[in-house]
Enzyme design. Sequence first.
Site, PDB file in Angstrom:
ATOM      1  N   CYS A   1      46.922  22.180  40.120  1.00 54.06           N
ATOM      2  CA  CYS A   1      45.563  22.801  39.793  1.00 54.06           C
ATOM      3  C   CYS A   1      44.846  21.875  38.697  1.00 54.06           C
ATOM      4  CB  CYS A   1      45.963  24.208  38.859  1.00 54.06           C
ATOM      5  SG  CYS A   1      46.994  25.231  39.862  1.00 54.06           S
TER       6      CYS A   1
ATOM      7  N   HIS B   1      39.965  25.963  34.433  1.00 57.50           N
ATOM      8  CA  HIS B   1      40.875  26.315  35.885  1.00 57.50           C
ATOM      9  C   HIS B   1      41.106  28.042  35.786  1.00 57.50           C
ATOM     10  CE1 HIS B   1      43.440  26.725  39.063  1.00 57.50           C
ATOM     11  NE2 HIS B   1      44.655  26.896  38.280  1.00 57.50           N
TER      12      HIS B   1
ATOM     13  N   ASN C   1      43.146  32.193  41.792  1.00 56.38           N
ATOM     14  CA  ASN C   1      43.424  30.921  41.698  1.00 56.38           C
ATOM     15  C   ASN C   1      43.425  30.088  42.896  1.00 56.38           C
ATOM     16  OD1 ASN C   1      44.633  28.634  41.214  1.00 56.38           O
ATOM     17  ND2 ASN C   1      46.554  29.617  39.708  1.00 56.38           N
TER      18      ASN C   1
HETATM   19  N1  COA Z   1      51.891  44.521  40.808  1.00 53.76           N
HETATM   20  C1  COA Z   1      52.615  45.268  39.754  1.00 53.76           C
HETATM   21  N2  COA Z   1      53.486  44.972  39.145  1.00 53.76           N
HETATM   22  C2  COA Z   1      53.891  43.780  38.868  1.00 53.76           C
HETATM   23  C3  COA Z   1      53.338  42.915  39.779  1.00 53.76           C
HETATM   24  C4  COA Z   1      52.248  43.188  40.678  1.00 53.76           C
HETATM   25  N3  COA Z   1      51.659  42.317  41.440  1.00 53.76           N
HETATM   26  N4  COA Z   1      53.723  41.602  39.559  1.00 53.76           N
HETATM   27  C5  COA Z   1      54.641  41.808  38.597  1.00 53.76           C
HETATM   28  N5  COA Z   1      54.910  43.093  38.370  1.00 53.76           N
HETATM   29  C6  COA Z   1      55.796  43.652  37.176  1.00 53.76           C
HETATM   30  C7  COA Z   1      57.060  42.897  37.085  1.00 53.76           C
HETATM   31  O1  COA Z   1      57.811  43.186  37.598  1.00 53.76           O
HETATM   32  C8  COA Z   1      57.372  43.398  35.646  1.00 53.76           C
HETATM   33  O2  COA Z   1      58.003  44.719  35.655  1.00 53.76           O
HETATM   34  P1  COA Z   1      59.289  44.955  34.748  1.00 53.76           P
HETATM   35  O3  COA Z   1      58.783  45.062  33.435  1.00 53.76           O
HETATM   36  O4  COA Z   1      59.888  46.281  35.419  1.00 53.76           O
HETATM   37  O5  COA Z   1      60.369  43.879  35.119  1.00 53.76           O
HETATM   38  C9  COA Z   1      56.080  43.806  34.622  1.00 53.76           C
HETATM   39  O6  COA Z   1      54.961  43.939  36.051  1.00 53.76           O
HETATM   40  C10 COA Z   1      55.454  42.700  34.037  1.00 53.76           C
HETATM   41  O7  COA Z   1      55.566  41.218  34.530  1.00 53.76           O
HETATM   42  P2  COA Z   1      55.375  40.004  33.393  1.00 53.76           P
HETATM   43  O8  COA Z   1      55.812  39.006  34.275  1.00 53.76           O
HETATM   44  O9  COA Z   1      55.960  40.409  32.312  1.00 53.76           O
HETATM   45  O10 COA Z   1      53.753  40.120  33.559  1.00 53.76           O
HETATM   46  P3  COA Z   1      52.713  39.400  32.845  1.00 53.76           P
HETATM   47  O11 COA Z   1      52.144  40.351  31.916  1.00 53.76           O
HETATM   48  O12 COA Z   1      53.577  38.125  32.293  1.00 53.76           O
HETATM   49  O13 COA Z   1      52.019  38.632  34.096  1.00 53.76           O
HETATM   50  C11 COA Z   1      51.443  36.749  35.436  1.00 53.76           C
HETATM   51  C12 COA Z   1      52.357  38.128  34.976  1.00 53.76           C
HETATM   52  C13 COA Z   1      52.162  36.094  36.565  1.00 53.76           C
HETATM   53  C14 COA Z   1      50.136  37.620  35.823  1.00 53.76           C
HETATM   54  C15 COA Z   1      51.051  36.011  34.242  1.00 53.76           C
HETATM   55  O14 COA Z   1      52.516  35.756  33.527  1.00 53.76           O
HETATM   56  C16 COA Z   1      50.718  34.694  34.705  1.00 53.76           C
HETATM   57  O15 COA Z   1      49.164  34.946  34.859  1.00 53.76           O
HETATM   58  N6  COA Z   1      51.116  33.669  34.565  1.00 53.76           N
HETATM   59  C17 COA Z   1      50.378  32.347  34.548  1.00 53.76           C
HETATM   60  C18 COA Z   1      50.624  32.302  36.093  1.00 53.76           C
HETATM   61  C19 COA Z   1      49.620  31.128  36.509  1.00 53.76           C
HETATM   62  O16 COA Z   1      48.318  31.367  36.404  1.00 53.76           O
HETATM   63  N7  COA Z   1      49.936  30.142  37.605  1.00 53.76           N
HETATM   64  C20 COA Z   1      49.372  29.182  37.908  1.00 53.76           C
HETATM   65  C21 COA Z   1      48.848  28.366  36.808  1.00 53.76           C
HETATM   66  S1  COA Z   1      48.152  26.875  37.641  1.00 53.76           S
END
Ligand code: COA
Length: 332
Positions: A113, A252, A282
Amino acid sequence: MRSVSIIGTGSHLPDRVLTNADLEKMVDTNDEWIVSRTGIRERHIASEDEASSDLAVRAGEKAIAAAGINKDEIDLIIVATVTPDTMFPATACLVQDRLGIPQAATFDLSAACTGFLYGIATASQFIATGMYTHALVIGVECLSKIVNWDDRDTCVLFGDGAGAAVLGPVETGGFQSFELGADGAGSNLLSLPAGGSRLPASPLTVEKQLHTLHMAGREVFKFAVRVMESATDAVLEKAGLKREDIDFLVPHQANIRIIESAAKRLGLSRDTFIVNLDRYGNMSSASIPIALDEAVRSGRIQVGDQLVLVGFGGGLTWGACVLQWTMEGGAD
Ligand code: COA
């Protein structure tokens, strides 16, 4: 050393739009979760016969037209991508051929990215030293081709697109400072494990979905918020500027919560940030140049504005620059 700036921008999105409602039919997710956790509402998806070079060529043509130069004045083409058409030859070579720019040196750059920032930092050095005069830098991704469409943790986050910039010498303004960084210790947090020399393609790697994107979301989130602040401060200091001198910050486009957390830490208003991730998700290396192109064409960014571009992603990598804008906008 010559001053260097972006003198033309362009972008291209594939036609097909995949909404959160569409995703609800594919995996166990819902619009409310996706919007509240990421800010994303829809993303563009390349068709089966569309590859990264197809999107890159279209964005490159628009950037060259916006720069008002002939394509035979381009000396260098850099394509930043983690979704090249093939492992080799470089996608930049395919783009060079399709654009009809045989005189240009070409190569691909892999910084996930942060690829567009690594690309413009690299290209600007060639121009500053006088080795080349014009460079075309393209950030392009077809992330839909490497996403695991059964994995709700990741498949809701990504989209496809291409953004391009032509760089050239300018009298005043342009790039004021760059900051590039990497932390290879975090390489396992965001990766495509198989298909390279470590794990060549085999029935087992296909069965285990190792040719798809793997990510530790929470760790990447924390890293992103931290480096958005530190990389922004680093380029401001190098340029002799303060946070309040920033007119626009082009981040980004990974997650609206990352942007809001960074805005809070930097003490900047949300209006300072150029945001389009609600419509595109993204797009890795394509996110920053597409956001920039849209803000320039809409007339939001004006000549003289102090911009900070800041990116982060797989590698782990990060990068930022201060850029005093020099190009008349409002083309759209
Ligand atoms: N729909 C519904 N529920 C979902 C889901 C979806 N698409 N994806 C994950 N969940 C659930 C998980 O299973 C978890 O359930 P659980 O508590 O029963 O285990 C719950 O939602 C919370 O998951 P969590 O990983 O804590 O969510 P979060 O608030 O951290 O958000 C991301 C997850 C991926 C959106 C976040 O961590 C993020 O944006 N990270 C950076 C990713 C990124 O930008 N990467 C590229 C960088 S260049």
